[in-house]
Design an enzyme around this catalytic site. Sequence first.
Site, short mmCIF file in Angstrom:
data_model
loop_
_atom_site.label_atom_id
_atom_site.label_comp_id
_atom_site.label_asym_id
_atom_site.label_seq_id
_atom_site.Cartn_x
_atom_site.Cartn_y
_atom_site.Cartn_z
N HIS A 1 84.24 31.98 133.39
CA HIS A 1 85.59 31.84 132.84
C HIS A 1 86.31 33.16 132.68
CE1 HIS A 1 83.93 32.53 128.55
NE2 HIS A 1 82.93 32.67 129.39
N ARG A 2 85.59 34.19 132.26
CA ARG A 2 86.26 35.46 131.98
C ARG A 2 86.67 36.18 133.26
NH1 ARG A 2 86.73 35.34 126.92
NH2 ARG A 2 85.05 34.69 125.52
N ASP B 1 81.60 24.46 126.31
CA ASP B 1 80.50 24.94 125.47
C ASP B 1 80.41 24.16 124.15
OD1 ASP B 1 80.09 26.75 127.47
OD2 ASP B 1 79.90 28.48 126.14
N ASN C 1 75.95 25.82 130.60
CA ASN C 1 75.79 27.28 130.73
C ASN C 1 76.19 27.95 129.42
OD1 ASN C 1 75.14 29.68 131.99
ND2 ASN C 1 77.07 29.86 133.10
N LYS D 1 85.33 26.59 129.99
CA LYS D 1 84.23 27.00 129.11
C LYS D 1 84.76 27.45 127.75
CE LYS D 1 80.24 30.12 129.04
NZ LYS D 1 79.20 29.12 128.80
N ASP E 1 82.68 41.41 125.65
CA ASP E 1 83.40 40.40 126.43
C ASP E 1 84.82 40.86 126.76
OD1 ASP E 1 81.25 38.72 126.58
OD2 ASP E 1 81.90 37.38 124.97
N GLU F 1 77.27 34.96 132.00
CA GLU F 1 77.43 33.81 132.89
C GLU F 1 77.16 34.16 134.35
OE1 GLU F 1 79.66 32.60 129.22
OE2 GLU F 1 79.03 34.42 130.23
#
Length: 676
Positions: free
Chosen positions: A403-404, A52, A94, A431, A328, A356
């Site tokens: 990613h998470r 990012d 993204n 990311k 998040d 995402e």
Amino acid sequence: MYSTAFLDLPPLQTAAGEVHLPGSKSISNRVLLLAALSNGTTTVHDLLASDDTRVMLDALRQIGCTVDENGSTVHITGLGGRAPQSPAKLFMGNAGTAMRPLTAALALLGGEFELSGVPRMHERPIGDLVDALRQLGCQIDYLGNDGYPPLRIAHANGVPALALAAPIRVRGDVSSQFLTALLMALPLAAGAQAIVIEVMGELISRPYIAITLQLLARFGIVVEHRDWQRFTIPAGSRYQSPGSIHVEADASSASYFIALGAIAASANDPKGIKIQGVGLDSIQGDIRFVEAARAMGAVVTGGPNWLEIQRGAWPLTAIDLDCNHIPDAAMTLAVMALYAEGTTTLRNIASWRVKETDRIAAMATELRKLGATVEEGADFIRVTPPAQVQAWKAASIHTYDDHRVAMCFSLAAFNPASLPVRIEDPKCVAKTFPDYFEALFSVTQAATDHIPVICIDGPTASGKGTVAAAVAQRLGYRFLDSGAMYRITALAALRAGLAIQPEDEPRIAAMAQTLPVRFEGGRVWLGSDDVTEAIRTEEAGMNASRVSALPAVRAALVDLQHSFRRLPGLVADGRDMGTVIFPDAPLKVYLTASAACRAERRYKQLISKGFSANIEDLRADLEARDARDSSRSVAPLKPAQDALVLDNSNLTIDEAVEQVLAWWQERQPFAASAQG
């Protein structure tokens, strides 16, 4: 960083140690754009290195900012009122933290721009931001579906006259990034009058707006707000570089290690997990994840720039929580719920649907694979863990290029059933946290017999080293070239002034126990010294033979080779890996080829390096060596009893690698549902 198609996590047991977190993505990209809009040069310290931020840095260069990178420190000379370079086509990947604010800023700076991203970015809504900018008079067109990127900003003749007298209205219940984008862009238009933004509906993710406001103040813009619904940018606002600014570590990333401490750190271990880079006084809203973790049973202490976590209540305590303040980090709570007694409910998480991926659907699907009972709604998820240990399932976790999702589900490897977990596409963590799995393995432990080993043995010139290295690379495992160990030991002994003779045997053996050897990127390293070429000489081979005749050195090297069995797994090649060194390895391959085929390969290899060779002499030498190796008294060359024999006389390297990987896949409990 793992670039493999999947990463198999063996059952993990405990965790302790210290981890240094990368910079916050939210802070990093905000700071980069604010520096770009400012007058002067800003030095940004501890910037996150991720996909990012790379997207943002590339875009800033394209529009005319000077960007000088030096590791995690970046110097940015902003536009300072200058028009950006245009026309330009900007690729945003993204990265919502780049796409949304940059769209607003460029719309108010003037010029012609096209902003696009990966397919998922073209599914993430941006209509409410575009509507707000169009209210002002900005010319923005959709190049695909209305309401979604890609976009075109059509200000070739400069920014048109803007309608700033009335409050600018923007929805707050889809993404806080729309409001952040306006707050960062509108100071560019603040002349003789103040500019007012009104939020329609409930403002979600308020902590992210708080970050925006604090960073704006660092760059000279003090925004007033009333109940998070009405924001006023003062007349005459002008961006000015603070000169230097430090990026806090990412509080969202801290959530995985806070959870790790709650799940796996021993209550009797005074160390637990220590996190460096973010503390209880963080400006990031996700630091309030600490409150949720404490409610579930974690013991968390902290100070400026550090946190320490230990296990408290066990099993964890189920919670019912409004997660609007930690959107998040709340994903981590969904996986912690697997270790809680009772049902955990996470509410007010509608924003998960437009991240995402659709994170509510994704988390529900993957949690069910592990054996959990999950209920999902428009803005909530309810998780009940497997009813008993036997109800847990080994699972291959699909990560949705998110990613998470990947980082959250790594915590499932601590399941009480001691089942492995596969993380598909582990590189998606780039990311925000490219080295996440390396950090995880640095503070976790597993039972030695749970750490997988693949042994690839075989005669000289069978290709075992090449195949083993490729298999290790494909799996993201560590690699051991056992044949090099004696050569390295001999080299290290001579460098230390030792004679390769019985009188120096104890000293050589003591040194061999702790040789800092590693095999990376096709090279052989002794500490920081690349010894790849130094150990391939004829003299090095002769010295290796002399070293191997010293029993104490052989015993020391057995211990050293055992030490390579570290997370997440090992691929070892040699002549006795499956028979002597790792007899419990779950997969043993005996790679062979005809003497004629091996001689031809060795001949081509030597000729390509400029050496003269005779193919018949090479064949005779190989046959003689085979006879010696198979008849020696210590660790004779032979397949392990349970080894799979692979004759690669007529196979390419790639075909041999694929066969080994196929055999490995067959041994995995999730093989039927996983496609590597």
